[in-house]
Design an enzyme around this catalytic site. Structure first.
Site, PDB file in Angstrom:
ATOM      1  N   VAL A  15       0.845  -1.212   0.000  1.00 53.82           N
ATOM      2  CA  VAL A  15       0.000   0.000   0.000  1.00 53.82           C
ATOM      3  C   VAL A  15       0.873   1.252   0.000  1.00 53.82           C
ATOM      4  O   VAL A  15       0.625   2.212  -0.745  1.00 53.82           O
ATOM      5  CB  VAL A  15      -0.944   0.008   1.233  1.00 53.82           C
ATOM      6  N   VAL A  60      10.554   1.805  12.634  1.00 51.24           N
ATOM      7  CA  VAL A  60       9.644   2.787  13.239  1.00 51.24           C
ATOM      8  C   VAL A  60       9.618   2.649  14.770  1.00 51.24           C
ATOM      9  O   VAL A  60       9.103   3.528  15.466  1.00 51.24           O
ATOM     10  CB  VAL A  60       8.237   2.639  12.599  1.00 51.24           C
ATOM     11  N   TYR A 146      -1.443  -8.738  16.168  1.00 50.12           N
ATOM     12  CA  TYR A 146      -1.795  -7.737  15.150  1.00 50.12           C
ATOM     13  C   TYR A 146      -3.050  -6.973  15.572  1.00 50.12           C
ATOM     14  O   TYR A 146      -3.054  -5.736  15.642  1.00 50.12           O
ATOM     15  CB  TYR A 146      -2.017  -8.449  13.819  1.00 50.12           C
TER      16      TYR A 146
HETATM   17  P1  NAD Z   1       3.065  -4.612   3.673  1.00 55.06           P
HETATM   18  O1  NAD Z   1       3.546  -5.699   4.572  1.00 55.06           O
HETATM   19  O2  NAD Z   1       3.255  -4.751   2.219  1.00 55.06           O
HETATM   20  O3  NAD Z   1       3.685  -3.212   4.093  1.00 55.06           O
HETATM   21  C1  NAD Z   1       4.120  -2.903   5.388  1.00 55.06           C
HETATM   22  C2  NAD Z   1       5.414  -2.109   5.258  1.00 55.06           C
HETATM   23  O4  NAD Z   1       5.861  -1.755   6.589  1.00 55.06           O
HETATM   24  C3  NAD Z   1       6.541  -2.902   4.608  1.00 55.06           C
HETATM   25  O5  NAD Z   1       7.212  -2.118   3.668  1.00 55.06           O
HETATM   26  C4  NAD Z   1       7.441  -3.262   5.788  1.00 55.06           C
HETATM   27  O6  NAD Z   1       8.781  -3.465   5.397  1.00 55.06           O
HETATM   28  C5  NAD Z   1       7.254  -2.059   6.677  1.00 55.06           C
HETATM   29  N1  NAD Z   1       7.535  -2.327   8.100  1.00 55.06           N
HETATM   30  C6  NAD Z   1       7.141  -3.391   8.839  1.00 55.06           C
HETATM   31  N2  NAD Z   1       7.612  -3.270  10.090  1.00 55.06           N
HETATM   32  C7  NAD Z   1       8.318  -2.109  10.134  1.00 55.06           C
HETATM   33  C8  NAD Z   1       9.039  -1.444  11.138  1.00 55.06           C
HETATM   34  N3  NAD Z   1       9.143  -1.939  12.387  1.00 55.06           N
HETATM   35  N4  NAD Z   1       9.660  -0.271  10.837  1.00 55.06           N
HETATM   36  C9  NAD Z   1       9.576   0.246   9.584  1.00 55.06           C
HETATM   37  N5  NAD Z   1       8.898  -0.341   8.588  1.00 55.06           N
HETATM   38  C10 NAD Z   1       8.281  -1.508   8.861  1.00 55.06           C
HETATM   39  O7  NAD Z   1       1.525  -4.416   4.018  1.00 55.06           O
HETATM   40  P2  NAD Z   1       0.422  -3.488   3.341  1.00 55.06           P
HETATM   41  O8  NAD Z   1      -0.634  -4.376   2.850  1.00 55.06           O
HETATM   42  O9  NAD Z   1       1.055  -2.513   2.438  1.00 55.06           O
HETATM   43  O10 NAD Z   1      -0.152  -2.739   4.621  1.00 55.06           O
HETATM   44  C11 NAD Z   1       0.198  -1.399   4.932  1.00 55.06           C
HETATM   45  C12 NAD Z   1      -0.546  -0.972   6.196  1.00 55.06           C
HETATM   46  O11 NAD Z   1      -1.963  -1.042   5.972  1.00 55.06           O
HETATM   47  C13 NAD Z   1      -0.238  -1.847   7.411  1.00 55.06           C
HETATM   48  O12 NAD Z   1      -0.163  -1.045   8.551  1.00 55.06           O
HETATM   49  C14 NAD Z   1      -1.441  -2.743   7.493  1.00 55.06           C
HETATM   50  O13 NAD Z   1      -1.680  -3.163   8.821  1.00 55.06           O
HETATM   51  C15 NAD Z   1      -2.551  -1.844   6.977  1.00 55.06           C
HETATM   52  N6  NAD Z   1      -3.660  -2.640   6.422  1.00 55.06           N
HETATM   53  C16 NAD Z   1      -3.509  -3.285   5.213  1.00 55.06           C
HETATM   54  C17 NAD Z   1      -4.554  -4.060   4.730  1.00 55.06           C
HETATM   55  C18 NAD Z   1      -4.464  -4.790   3.424  1.00 55.06           C
HETATM   56  O14 NAD Z   1      -5.406  -5.529   3.072  1.00 55.06           O
HETATM   57  N7  NAD Z   1      -3.441  -4.627   2.639  1.00 55.06           N
HETATM   58  C19 NAD Z   1      -5.747  -4.186   5.488  1.00 55.06           C
HETATM   59  C20 NAD Z   1      -5.826  -3.531   6.696  1.00 55.06           C
HETATM   60  C21 NAD Z   1      -4.786  -2.753   7.150  1.00 55.06           C
END
Ligand code: NAD
Ligand code: UDP
Length: 311
Positions: A15, A60, A146
């Site tokens: 995202v 983070v 989570y």
């Molecule tokens: P993703 O796993 O592709 O992206 C998460 C990103 O965060 C990755 O680039 C990862 O390297 C980075 N990350 C993880 N831990 C970290 C840390 N400690 N410090 C710095 N960076 C860190 O997931 P996504 O699908 O892109 O989701 C993005 C956000 O949206 C997340 O917070 C997720 O909980 C939320 N979300 C996504 C969905 C979905 O369906 N894709 C649904 C609900 C919520």
């Protein structure tokens, strides 16, 4: 609109990379902070030559300072497979991550948007889910790291808002799919498409009657930006597509769109897996004048084309 200086944590993820791309296209300056746990430099490679884009490899969980106008806090592995790999780190990322970002917002006066999730509703007893529903989460299940991490992050946003007047925005994202989902993250859309393209059986956990409501990533980005631009509205607000599909319907559609000859294989259901999920988006319609535009078959076709290209 004035160009903003924007921090996107988790900006190199699925995202986050679409968000960075859109912000840059709209003329904003973007700092992308990521530890590459589930994201990659490759996801934002095409932005690196842009002088308005910078990429910082950082966790983070550590404090960070930059004078910014907007913060989007996305850092957190999102797929069950990845967030359960190191559950304690998932809680830390959620809780310490938002604390660091809220402190940054407090220090700089930045507006902050927290990427929360439909998982705060757990295995919901109310259907569809409205923002007023408090959820049915099992705190001691494997999904708890989570779900409870994200719930605590929402709590902290609202406490910083009430105590220190921080300008918060909380969105609850429902299942989102699209190009740049990680190949190995185990989510149902990427799994089904990859299995279909490789001629393997599609793996359905349970009898295929569980439901999800799938949103194409471009719709989510529209919703995130609309939310960031609201005044006097904190949320939480659901951002998702209310069209609900069973896993059997999803597998049929994937097989059809990919022209695959794969079959389907039914595996045991996963413990504590939510049985149904569908957002009520009336609040988003009212407050953001937003609703998703891309139907599942159209978004899936684009996602199938993406995976065909990268395989
Ligand atoms: P993703 O796993 O592709 O992206 C998460 C990103 O965060 C990755 O680039 C990862 O390297 C980075 N990350 C993880 N831990 C970290 C840390 N400690 N410090 C710095 N960076 C860190 O997931 P996504 O699908 O892109 O989701 C993005 C956000 O949206 C997340 O917070 C997720 O909980 C939320 N979300 C996504 C969905 C979905 O369906 N894709 C649904 C609900 C919520
Ligand atoms: N799922 C499945 N086969 C897979 C991957 C997932 O049947 O190969 C199921 C999973 O058990 C859940 C639904 O699909 O019922 C959505 O799973 P996903 O991990 O994509 O998202 P979430 O569980 O976070 O909604």
């Amino acid at each position: 609109m004035d160009a903003k200086k924007v921090l996107v944590t988790g900006g190199a993820g699925f995202v986050g990379s679409h968000l960075c791309e859109r912000l840059i296209a709209e003329g904003h300056e973007v700092i992308c902070l990521d530890n590459f746990m589930t994201g990659s430099r490759g996801n934002v490679e095409h932005l690196l030559s842009n002088p308005k884009f910078s990429l910082i490899e950082k966790d983070v969980q550590q404090p960070f300072f930059a004078k910014v106008d907007w913060i989007f806090n996305l850092a957190c592995p999102a797929s069950p497979k990845h967030y359960q790999l190191d559950p304690v780190a998932t809680v830390r990322t959620n809780v310490l991550g938002i604390l660091n970002m809220l402190d940054l917002a407090k220090a700089t006066g930045a507006r902050i948007l927290q990427a929360s999730t439909s998982e705060v509703y757990g295995d919901p007893l109310e259907h569809p889910q409205k923002e007023t529903y408090w959820g049915n989460v099992n705190p001691i299940s494997k999904r708890g790291c989570y779900d409870e991490g994200k719930r605590c992050a929402e709590t902290l946003c609202f406490d910083y808002h009430r105590e220190y007047g921080v300008d918060i925005k909380v969105i609850r994202i429902f299942n989102t799919y699209g190009p740049r989902m990680a190949k190995d993250d185990g989510r149902v859309v990427s799994n089904f498409i990859l299995q279909a393209l490789r001629g393997e059986d599609l793996t359905i956990y349970g009898d295929g009657s569980y439901t999800r409501s799938f949103q194409y990533v471009d719709d989510l980005i529209d919703g995130m930006l609309s939310m960031m631009l609201t005044e006097d509205f904190t949320g939480p607000v659901n951002i998702g597509n209310p069209d609900e599909f069973t896993l059997n319907q999803l597998s049929d559609l994937v097989l059809k769109l990919s022209g695959s000859i794969s079959g389907v294989s039914y595996l045991p259901a996963v413990l504590h897996d939510p049985k149904q999920r569908k957002p009520d988006i009336s609040l988003a319609k009212e407050k953001l004048d937003w609703e998703p535009k891309i139907p599942l078959h159209e978004g899936l076709a684009k996602t199938v084309a993406y995976f065909k290209r990268i395989l």
